[in-house]
Write an enzyme that holds these catalytic residues in place. Structure first.
Site, PDB file in Angstrom:
ATOM      1  N   HIS A 206       0.851  -1.189   0.000  1.00  0.00           N
ATOM      2  CA  HIS A 206       0.000   0.000   0.000  1.00  0.00           C
ATOM      3  C   HIS A 206       0.887   1.240   0.000  1.00  0.00           C
ATOM      4  O   HIS A 206       1.738   1.408   0.867  1.00  0.00           O
ATOM      5  CB  HIS A 206      -0.907   0.005   1.225  1.00  0.00           C
ATOM      6  CG  HIS A 206      -1.909   1.105   1.239  1.00  0.00           C
ATOM      7  ND1 HIS A 206      -1.601   2.382   1.658  1.00  0.00           N
ATOM      8  CD2 HIS A 206      -3.209   1.137   0.858  1.00  0.00           C
ATOM      9  CE1 HIS A 206      -2.673   3.152   1.549  1.00  0.00           C
ATOM     10  NE2 HIS A 206      -3.659   2.420   1.069  1.00  0.00           N
TER      11      HIS A 206
ATOM     12  N   ASP B 195      -6.587  12.681  -8.646  1.00  0.00           N
ATOM     13  CA  ASP B 195      -6.338  11.449  -7.887  1.00  0.00           C
ATOM     14  C   ASP B 195      -7.691  10.855  -7.520  1.00  0.00           C
ATOM     15  O   ASP B 195      -8.427  11.420  -6.726  1.00  0.00           O
ATOM     16  CB  ASP B 195      -5.516  11.754  -6.637  1.00  0.00           C
ATOM     17  CG  ASP B 195      -5.036  10.488  -5.924  1.00  0.00           C
ATOM     18  OD1 ASP B 195      -5.483   9.386  -6.294  1.00  0.00           O
ATOM     19  OD2 ASP B 195      -4.210  10.606  -5.001  1.00  0.00           O
TER      20      ASP B 195
ATOM     21  N   ALA C 297     -10.180   7.069  -7.008  1.00  0.00           N
ATOM     22  CA  ALA C 297     -10.355   5.624  -6.978  1.00  0.00           C
ATOM     23  C   ALA C 297     -11.370   5.243  -8.051  1.00  0.00           C
ATOM     24  O   ALA C 297     -12.213   6.055  -8.438  1.00  0.00           O
ATOM     25  CB  ALA C 297     -10.858   5.187  -5.603  1.00  0.00           C
TER      26      ALA C 297
ATOM     27  N   LYS D 173     -18.427   1.904 -16.441  1.00  0.00           N
ATOM     28  CA  LYS D 173     -17.271   2.737 -16.776  1.00  0.00           C
ATOM     29  C   LYS D 173     -16.189   2.602 -15.703  1.00  0.00           C
ATOM     30  O   LYS D 173     -14.991   2.506 -16.001  1.00  0.00           O
ATOM     31  CB  LYS D 173     -17.688   4.191 -16.942  1.00  0.00           C
ATOM     32  CG  LYS D 173     -18.626   4.430 -18.124  1.00  0.00           C
ATOM     33  CD  LYS D 173     -19.005   5.891 -18.259  1.00  0.00           C
ATOM     34  CE  LYS D 173     -19.951   6.108 -19.433  1.00  0.00           C
ATOM     35  NZ  LYS D 173     -20.351   7.526 -19.576  1.00  0.00           N
TER      36      LYS D 173
ATOM     37  N   GLY E 164      -7.278  19.041  -7.241  1.00  0.00           N
ATOM     38  CA  GLY E 164      -6.118  19.303  -6.391  1.00  0.00           C
ATOM     39  C   GLY E 164      -6.191  20.629  -5.660  1.00  0.00           C
ATOM     40  O   GLY E 164      -5.478  20.832  -4.676  1.00  0.00           O
TER      41      GLY E 164
END
Length: 359
Positions: free
Chosen positions: A119, A177, A179, A229, A311
């Protein structure tokens, strides 16, 4: 959510001392501490010091090697395959991105595929490292099974995050960024620690039924973002990280949270693109700045106050918290105290010990 404020430097010293006590070298301990604390600074507590206990436990039970012997196989002028030897994910990730950056200086592009990792925290850590050196950074990692393929009820893919950062002329890089699941698995872990429900639409239980029970969700699966998707994006990450590196993929990827001592064997993928080999460093950064200005000046939709570039919020929080302190959740604070007790490390004093703050 509430927490107690701590000074940034105190948290860095605490985390560094914990890793050193667990057998990590001074340099690697400092870097890993920076990765975790910066996640808390940027409001991503699921990837911050809430992971410290799992990292240290992973070292103690053999899932993570505190001093790995990593191997870099230079497969070409722009490519390399890296065996992380089950080292701390942030340490492996940094070495892999720096190797990609070194190649991008010479060849215009550098790509590294990693096997036997762990991780690695927030993947924006590594893409923003590339951006700080004038390159476009791209980073992917697989993880333990957490989301099913679209139409399935059993987890196969990890949350498989995707990150990209591009430098701009003025200000911080544009930094994406995300998930490929509806939410990061860390949100479910945090809710389970607090015995709190999770929103509907986040996860299914082991039978494939929708659930708001965090514990049941951890035994079941998270749902992919945007349905098929998100599943497709998770598949892309698996191909570029797990398959291309020759490392673990799918069911074979473990977790630092699993019982037993088998290492996770996480796989990763890093790429650095050097704008000098395309339109030139200065011109590219100017164009990124122009893009950001144009995007954020688009007329607002009803109910919205502003448009942010990816960001922006994380950077704003980091700037504020470096001055005001970092809020640490009570569950994480308890874990930190337990580690300090184990290694006879002095727990730093909070900035507001009697006044929890909301964040």
């Amino acid at each position: 959510m509430s927490g107690v404020m701590y000074a940034v430097d105190d948290l860095l010293q605490l985390a560094t001392a914990c890793f050193q006590a667990a057998g990590v070298t001074d340099e690697d301990a400092r870097w890993t501490a920076q990765v975790l604390v910066r996640a808390d600074l940027q409001g991503t507590a699921t990837h911050g010091l809430s992971r410290l206990s799992a990292y240290v436990s992973g070292i103690c039970n053999g899932k993570i090697k505190p001093q790995p012997e990593m191997k870099i196989d230079e497969t070409g002028p722009a490519t390399a395959v890296i065996d992380g030897d089950q080292g701390l994910g942030p340490v492996v990730g940094k070495i892999a991105m720096e190797a990609a950056l070194d190649k991008a200086k010479v060849a215009g592009v550098g790509i590294t595929a990693v096997r036997n990792g762990n991780h690695a925290g927030a993947m924006s850590t590594y893409t923003e490292l590339a951006a700080s050196r004038g390159c476009i950074g791209f980073a992917l990692t697989n993880a333990q099974p957490a989301i099913p393929p679209w139409g399935g009820r059993k987890a196969y893919f990890g949350t498989n995050p995707i990150a990209l950062a591009a430098p701009q002329k003025d200000g911080q890089p544009v930094s994406i960024d995300l998930a490929t699941s509806v939410v990061a698995r860390g949100n479910i872990i945090m809710a389970a620690k607090r015995n709190e429900p999770i929103p509907g639409g986040w996860a299914i239980d082991a039978n494939g039924d929708p659930t708001t029970d965090a514990a049941a969700a951890l035994k079941g699966a998270l749902l992919p973002m945007a349905g098929p998707k998100g599943y497709s994006l998770a598949l892309i990450v698996e191909i570029l990280s797990g398959l291309l590196s020759g490392g673990n993929f799918g069911y074979n990827v473990g977790s630092i949270y699993d019982e037993g001592t088998a290492p996770p064997g996480t796989s990763m993928f890093f790429m650095a693109l050097n704008p000098d080999f395309f339109i030139g460093q200065s011109i590219f950064e100017t164009r990124v700045s122009q893009l950001a200005r144009e995007v954020t000046s688009v007329p607002l939709a009803s109910g919205h106050e502003r448009i942010r570039m990816p960001g922006d919020r994380r950077q704003r929080l980091e700037n504020e918290r470096r001055l005001q302190g970092v809020p640490i959740a009570s569950e994480t604070e308890k874990e930190l105290r337990q580690i300090c007790k184990k290694y006879s490390i002095t727990m730093p004093k909070s900035l507001a010990p009697k006044s929890p703050v909301a964040y």
